[in-house]
Design an enzyme around this catalytic site. Structure first.
Site, mmCIF file in Angstrom:
data_model
loop_
_atom_site.group_PDB
_atom_site.id
_atom_site.type_symbol
_atom_site.label_atom_id
_atom_site.label_comp_id
_atom_site.label_asym_id
_atom_site.label_seq_id
_atom_site.Cartn_x
_atom_site.Cartn_y
_atom_site.Cartn_z
ATOM 1 N N ALA A 476 0.847 -1.194 0.000
ATOM 2 C CA ALA A 476 0.000 0.000 0.000
ATOM 3 C C ALA A 476 0.878 1.238 0.000
ATOM 4 O O ALA A 476 2.018 1.222 0.471
ATOM 5 C CB ALA A 476 -0.910 0.013 1.223
ATOM 6 N N CYS A 477 0.352 2.320 -0.586
ATOM 7 C CA CYS A 477 0.975 3.621 -0.417
ATOM 8 C C CYS A 477 0.042 4.436 0.462
ATOM 9 O O CYS A 477 -0.773 3.882 1.194
ATOM 10 C CB CYS A 477 1.241 4.291 -1.759
ATOM 11 S SG CYS A 477 -0.250 4.733 -2.665
ATOM 12 N N ILE A 478 0.089 5.728 0.391
ATOM 13 C CA ILE A 478 -0.693 6.562 1.302
ATOM 14 C C ILE A 478 -2.190 6.325 1.136
ATOM 15 O O ILE A 478 -2.939 6.264 2.103
ATOM 16 C CB ILE A 478 -0.353 8.048 1.079
ATOM 17 C CG1 ILE A 478 1.112 8.302 1.452
ATOM 18 C CG2 ILE A 478 -1.253 8.949 1.926
ATOM 19 C CD1 ILE A 478 1.594 9.682 1.125
ATOM 20 N N THR A 479 -2.656 6.185 -0.093
ATOM 21 C CA THR A 479 -4.104 6.103 -0.325
ATOM 22 C C THR A 479 -4.535 4.873 -1.107
ATOM 23 O O THR A 479 -5.725 4.666 -1.309
ATOM 24 C CB THR A 479 -4.594 7.340 -1.104
ATOM 25 O OG1 THR A 479 -3.897 7.404 -2.350
ATOM 26 C CG2 THR A 479 -4.359 8.609 -0.324
ATOM 27 N N ARG A 480 -3.608 4.035 -1.562
ATOM 28 C CA ARG A 480 -3.991 2.936 -2.445
ATOM 29 C C ARG A 480 -3.496 1.587 -1.950
ATOM 30 O O ARG A 480 -2.373 1.456 -1.487
ATOM 31 C CB ARG A 480 -3.414 3.152 -3.847
ATOM 32 C CG ARG A 480 -3.748 4.479 -4.446
ATOM 33 C CD ARG A 480 -2.794 4.750 -5.595
ATOM 34 N NE ARG A 480 -2.748 6.159 -5.904
ATOM 35 C CZ ARG A 480 -2.899 6.663 -7.104
ATOM 36 N NH1 ARG A 480 -3.087 5.876 -8.120
ATOM 37 N NH2 ARG A 480 -2.844 7.951 -7.293
#
Length: 532
Positions: A476-480
């Protein structure tokens, strides 16, 4: 390719994640130990040389500076450990060893070729008949890394080491050797094969890097000569790539490598836009920051601090009356996040999927912002993003003479007005279903509490991804939520993700899947990895 680029982008974020705190320490330390500022505001007794706070702030500045001075090694270790699917620790250690070995071999080969600090200086190249510009270009090919005389491959060298070691770690982490050599099997084989492989690259680099370096410098100069037009396309492209999360694989090349320019600061040649800015920040003799260096990120301040909050206001004003109370707080929260921190995805994804035209216009407006601020010689630095926190530290506290920050404030209101009316007119005229509009509109932005308590069933998420057996890697990244799967054809369609699993949208390409969940992404990743 999509899956590989998204993994690379995620790996880039590992070393980049340490930079905001380093930037904050450097920014605060440099700002409050600057003699001019201390004298101007009459703070000599509190912050002057010899005071307790002076020593504390000077130490903070030194800590931040040492991080930015050693980015190549940080990127090597971060990328190797980030891309390694198994034995991440061994990969990181192997990368640090390989990095040292590579530069040591390069230094040795340079010595064999007769290249020394004396025979690669500007003065030497001038003495053999080169003109000053060409002499400077040739001298810039060579420099030091961790005290080793080598070529100036910089962060790009760290990226090469990281990618190579990650590849070898993923391939040989379970390598079995003959019985007599069994001690070196498995994880112990990773540093061995890494050193052998990087040694070959270390031998090759001194012969080809001078030509590559000159080529990159020429391209960088060409990109710079395009002026505001070039920055318009750069800003627009970065915002469009943000949809797929691929901007993380591109902008670091401009921020940390010679592709983003080179500049001598305090007697040392520094490569990459952000690296140059922080080197200048740490140098008390600098009277004006280089807009040539900051052009790759300063343009984001106008849309992040002013444009998108105004777009949120337009969405609120165009929402149905009965829904305004519901969406008002949510849009305000997203707008405040953009203004304070520069994190824009919570607000961007409220209109990206329901009104992609608005996102396209937003990308164009951001490109214009990059072009205009570059043309006005604005040079405000950035740690991670472009909110009021970074603007205060790297604009206001540094002074207008150094940064020309005043133009961001002057243009902020016009930017907000343009965003507001463009969004409002298009939403109304085209009847776009932004939050709060229509009977079936989604009037909420999803929170951690919603997901953890009742809104999202982890088992259903896994099932929508094709089941446990279809999962290769979950990140995951910040929002995905970023997932690599065996077969994307059995991953659920967009409607299921939106209607049943509370996602904002989904992208599928190759074996890569990205599901937009906002702040929930990291939580979902952890939950899926825990039970899969």
């Amino acid at each position: 390719m999509f899956e590989k680029l998204q993994r690379l982008g995620k790996a880039f974020m590992i070393p980049i994640a340490v930079l905001p705190i380093a930037g904050l320490m450097l920014g605060i330390g440099a700002a409050f130990t600057n003699p001019l500022m201390v004298e101007t505001y009459g703070l000599t007794g509190i912050l002057g040389e010899g005071t307790f706070l002076f020593y504390v702030l000077s130490t903070m500045s030194a800590i931040g500076n040492i991080v930015f001075s050693n980015l190549p090694l940080i990127f090597a270790v971060g990328i190797a450990s980030g891309l390694a699917l198994q034995e991440k620790g061994a990969a990181g250690l192997s990368a640090s060893i390989a990095f040292l070995v590579m530069h040591t071999i390069i230094s040795t080969i340079l010595g064999f070729l007769g290249h020394t600090p004396d025979t690669t200086s500007v003065e030497y190249f001038l003495s053999i008949g080169l003109d000053p510009v060409e002499a400077a270009k040739q001298a810039n090919v060579y420099g030091y890394e961790l005290g080793i005389f080598t070529v100036r491959i910089g962060v790009l060298g760290g990226i090469i080491v990281g990618l190579l070691v990650a590849f070898l770690a993923n391939r040989y982490y379970d390598k079995k050797l003959p019985e007599a050599l069994s001690f070196f099997s498995g994880v112990r084989f990773i540093p061995i094969i890494s050193v052998l492989a990087i040694s070959i690259i270390g031998v090759i680099i001194p012969f080809i890097w001078p030509y590559i370096h000159i080529g990159i410098s020429t391209f960088s100069e060409f990109f710079g000569r395009t002026g505001p037009i070039g920055m318009f396309f750069y800003g627009t492209l970065m915002r469009l790539l943000n949809i797929f999360g691929l901007h993380h694989a591109i902008y670091p090349l401009f921020w940390y490598t010679s592709l983003g320019g080179e500049l001598e600061v305090a007697g040392k040649l520094v490569q990459g836009g952000q690296s140059i800015f922080f080197a200048q920040l740490a140098d008390p003799t600098v009277t004006q920051f280089s807009a040539e260096a900051t052009k790759y990120f300063t343009g984001g301040y106008l849309p992040m601090m002013f444009g998108l909050p105004a777009a949120a206001l337009a969405m609120y004003r165009t929402a149905d009356s009965k829904n305004k109370k519901i969406v008002g707080g949510l849009l305000f929260s997203a707008a405040l996040t953009s203004f304070i921190t520069g994190i824009t995805e919570p607000i961007e994804f409220t209109f990206l999927f329901v009104a992609p035209l608005l996102y396209g216009i937003h990308a164009v407006l951001e490109g214009i912002s990059y072009a205009v601020l570059y043309a006005l010689d604005v040079a405000v630095g950035v740690t991670f993003s472009r909110g009021i926190i970074d603007f205060t530290l790297f604009g206001l506290l540094q002074g207008n003479d150094k940064t020309n920050y005043i133009w961001i404030l002057i243009l902020g209101i016009p930017t907000a007005i343009i965003y507001y009316y463009v969004f409002k007119i298009l939403i109304v005229k085209l009847n776009l279903k932004t939050p709060g509009r229509g009977e079936d509109s989604e009037n909420k932005l999803y929170t951690k509490k919603d997901a953890l308590l009742k809104d999202i069933d982890i088992e259903e998420v896994i099932s929508a991804l094709g089941g446990r057996e279809n999962l290769v890697d979950v990140d995951a990244c910040i929002t995905r939520l970023r997932v690599t799967v065996k077969d994307t054809s059995i991953v659920a369609e967009d409607s299921i993700w939106k209607e049943q699993l509370k996602a904002k949208g989904i992208f599928k390409m190759g074996s890569g899947v990205q599901v937009v969940y906002g702040a929930l992404a990291e939580i979902l990743k952890n939950e899926i990895n825990r039970i899969k």
